[in-house]
Write an enzyme that holds these catalytic residues in place. Sequence first.
Site: not given
Ligand code: UD1
Length: 343
Positions: A125, A150, A154
């Site tokens: 990741s 997490y 990785k």
């Molecule tokens: C992380 C990893 C990514 C991995 C994924 C697996 C990082 C930078 N990225 O993604 O490589 O494939 O986990 O799960 O570590 N968000 C909201 N509201 C929500 C959910 C999410 O605002 O209800 C925002 C988060 O704060 C983030 C973005 O959406 O800024 C993406 O979040 P998410 O889909 O959970 O993935 P990551 O945590 O970025």
Amino acid sequence: MKILVAGGTGYIGSHKVVELMQQGYEVVIVDNLCNSYAGVVDSIAQITGKRPDFLELDLADADATECFFNHYTGINAAIHFAAHKAVGESVAKPLMYYRNNLYSLINLIKNMEKQGAGNLVFSSSCTVYGQPDELPVSEQSLIKPAWSPYGNTKQVSEEIIHDVCIATKLKAIALRYFNPIGAHASALIGEYPIGVPNNLMPFITQTAIGKREVLSVFGDDYPTPDGTAIRDYIHVVDLAKAHVVAVKRMLSNQCKSNFEVFNLGTGSGYSVLEVLRSFEKVSGIKINFKIVARRAGDIEQVWADTSFANRELGWKAALGLDEMTHSAWEWEKALRNIELKTQ
Ligand code: UD1
């Protein structure tokens, strides 16, 4: 060629199984079904016209894994997707993450080695980069301290693989995914989180369909143009295709070293609000959302330098953000129909 797909009923794993089978590979899926369900195998059979072998197995269980490998021989390569993957959850439950993500990898490699099946594609990741100093982030960028358990699993997993590749004949490719979203065009497979989704895309689609009341946007005070965090979202089908290329590369001895690492992203970053707006455009549905505090473990922004993967693998992501959000929405609607029928 027989490929073991660990975590093959999961979101990314199932798309990968479809692409492999469509390229003529024989697939054996093992999965402990902790975040997926066995019915995915039926959907894969429906898409590909062929049924992959499936065994319910927890790779973190050393005895069960050894028993599987004693009975199942002739595996040419393994692809390892069987891991927990939610940043926020890992902050709350670190031991669950270390136990599952590290034991499963160790047990898998140990048994592959015994079998002489020395080819591994590992699901890594972009989280290994932490918050990079410079963007876009390339495979040569500094690996900074992980921001979440997490992320640490990785980083440590890549180190374990690296060391084993030096000590044994294991060959491995680690694919560093950025943020996979979207679903197969058939709308027969997609992301199906059990319980409340941790990730952005399923939370958006579940809010749109009425399963969730309101989407929480985690933070609008990041140093980004609209204040929300930026990620490199990549269509899961593009990601799955890259795995087929990686497997072919290994099995035809084209790897340049025993352990190779590639970024899998599109090279473009989008903010949370941009993803939301894309979804609203393709679905015609307004999403009820509120801005809340930042989520623990989240970084500000990251997107990929994909030039190395583009050049070396001859692979490039082809699908854009609207295609990602559109396919995710088609999948959510298909899921509602399945759920209505089974009620
Ligand atoms: C992380 C990893 C990514 C991995 C994924 C697996 C990082 C930078 N990225 O993604 O490589 O494939 O986990 O799960 O570590 N968000 C909201 N509201 C929500 C959910 C999410 O605002 O209800 C925002 C988060 O704060 C983030 C973005 O959406 O800024 C993406 O979040 P998410 O889909 O959970 O993935 P990551 O945590 O970025």
